[in-house]
Design a protein around this motif. Structure first.
Motif, mmCIF file in Angstrom:
data_model
loop_
_atom_site.group_PDB
_atom_site.id
_atom_site.type_symbol
_atom_site.label_atom_id
_atom_site.label_comp_id
_atom_site.label_asym_id
_atom_site.label_seq_id
_atom_site.Cartn_x
_atom_site.Cartn_y
_atom_site.Cartn_z
ATOM 1 N N ASP A 91 56.398 72.316 32.928
ATOM 2 C CA ASP A 91 57.441 72.917 32.110
ATOM 3 C C ASP A 91 56.975 73.450 30.763
ATOM 4 O OD1 ASP A 91 56.903 70.442 31.013
ATOM 5 O OD2 ASP A 91 58.994 69.920 30.683
ATOM 6 N N ALA A 93 61.989 84.955 29.842
ATOM 7 C CA ALA A 93 61.644 84.587 31.218
ATOM 8 C C ALA A 93 62.027 85.697 32.182
ATOM 9 C CB ALA A 93 62.353 83.293 31.608
ATOM 10 N N THR A 94 61.189 85.906 33.153
ATOM 11 C CA THR A 94 61.343 86.835 34.288
ATOM 12 C C THR A 94 61.295 88.321 33.914
ATOM 13 O OG1 THR A 94 63.773 87.004 34.388
ATOM 14 C CG2 THR A 94 62.751 85.108 35.514
ATOM 15 N N LYS A 148 59.045 76.530 30.353
ATOM 16 C CA LYS A 148 59.594 76.822 31.674
ATOM 17 C C LYS A 148 60.764 75.875 31.979
ATOM 18 C CE LYS A 148 54.948 77.951 33.172
ATOM 19 N NZ LYS A 148 53.824 77.519 33.988
ATOM 20 N N PRO A 149 61.550 76.201 32.995
ATOM 21 C CA PRO A 149 62.650 75.314 33.357
ATOM 22 C C PRO A 149 62.127 73.909 33.680
ATOM 23 C CG PRO A 149 62.780 77.362 34.598
ATOM 24 C CD PRO A 149 61.466 77.376 33.879
ATOM 25 N N GLU A 150 62.920 72.908 33.328
ATOM 26 C CA GLU A 150 62.543 71.535 33.650
ATOM 27 C C GLU A 150 62.511 71.349 35.154
ATOM 28 O OE1 GLU A 150 64.344 68.294 31.480
ATOM 29 O OE2 GLU A 150 64.991 69.718 29.955
ATOM 30 N N GLY A 200 59.148 81.256 32.620
ATOM 31 C CA GLY A 200 59.674 80.660 31.396
ATOM 32 C C GLY A 200 59.618 81.630 30.233
ATOM 33 N N ASP A 201 60.277 81.272 29.133
ATOM 34 C CA ASP A 201 60.181 82.056 27.906
ATOM 35 C C ASP A 201 58.782 81.865 27.326
ATOM 36 O OD1 ASP A 201 62.834 82.848 28.085
ATOM 37 O OD2 ASP A 201 63.553 81.284 26.716
#
Length: 115
Positions: free
Chosen positions: A36, A89-90, A109-111, A57-58
């Motif tokens: 993450d 992100a993305t 990143k997302p958990e 992720g950002d």
């Protein structure tokens, strides 16, 4: 237990000295790499690029020295020493060294649940 294992703790650091600029090179040193979170120091000589890509992720670029041209989707930004920018992100993005530059890149990143 140390979570940032690649640099000394409890001391003043100059991150620019950890990954110095080298002629016609792009260099990096990863400080943290987890599912993450990533923290990496980069140096890019003038003209070096990190091509268009996206991240789950950002990604926050913190420019330590020099001048970078950062493209996020179709928008172009000049980011210089002491400035930061977040690449969402993305969303496709790329970086190019208008002048030799160094940056600390932090990617959140997302958990991930490992249940």
């Amino acid at each position: 237990m140390a979570y940032i294992e690649k640099i000394k703790h409890s001391t003043t650091l100059d991150l620019k000295k950890i990954v110095p600029i080298q002629e016609e090179q792009m260099l990096s040193k990863t400080l943290v790499q987890r599912k993450d979170l990533g923290m990496t120091i980069f140096s890019l000589d003038k003209g070096q690029e990190i091509g268009r890509h996206s991240s789950p992720g950002d990604a926050m670029v913190n420019v330590l020295s020099g001048l970078a041209e950062i493209t996020i989707e179709d928008d172009v930004f000049e980011v210089s020493a002491g400035q930061s920018i977040v690449m969402p992100a993305t969303i496709p993005h790329s970086l190019r060294a208008k002048e030799a530059f160094q940056m600390l890149l932090i990617v959140v990143k997302p958990e991930v649940n490992d249940d």
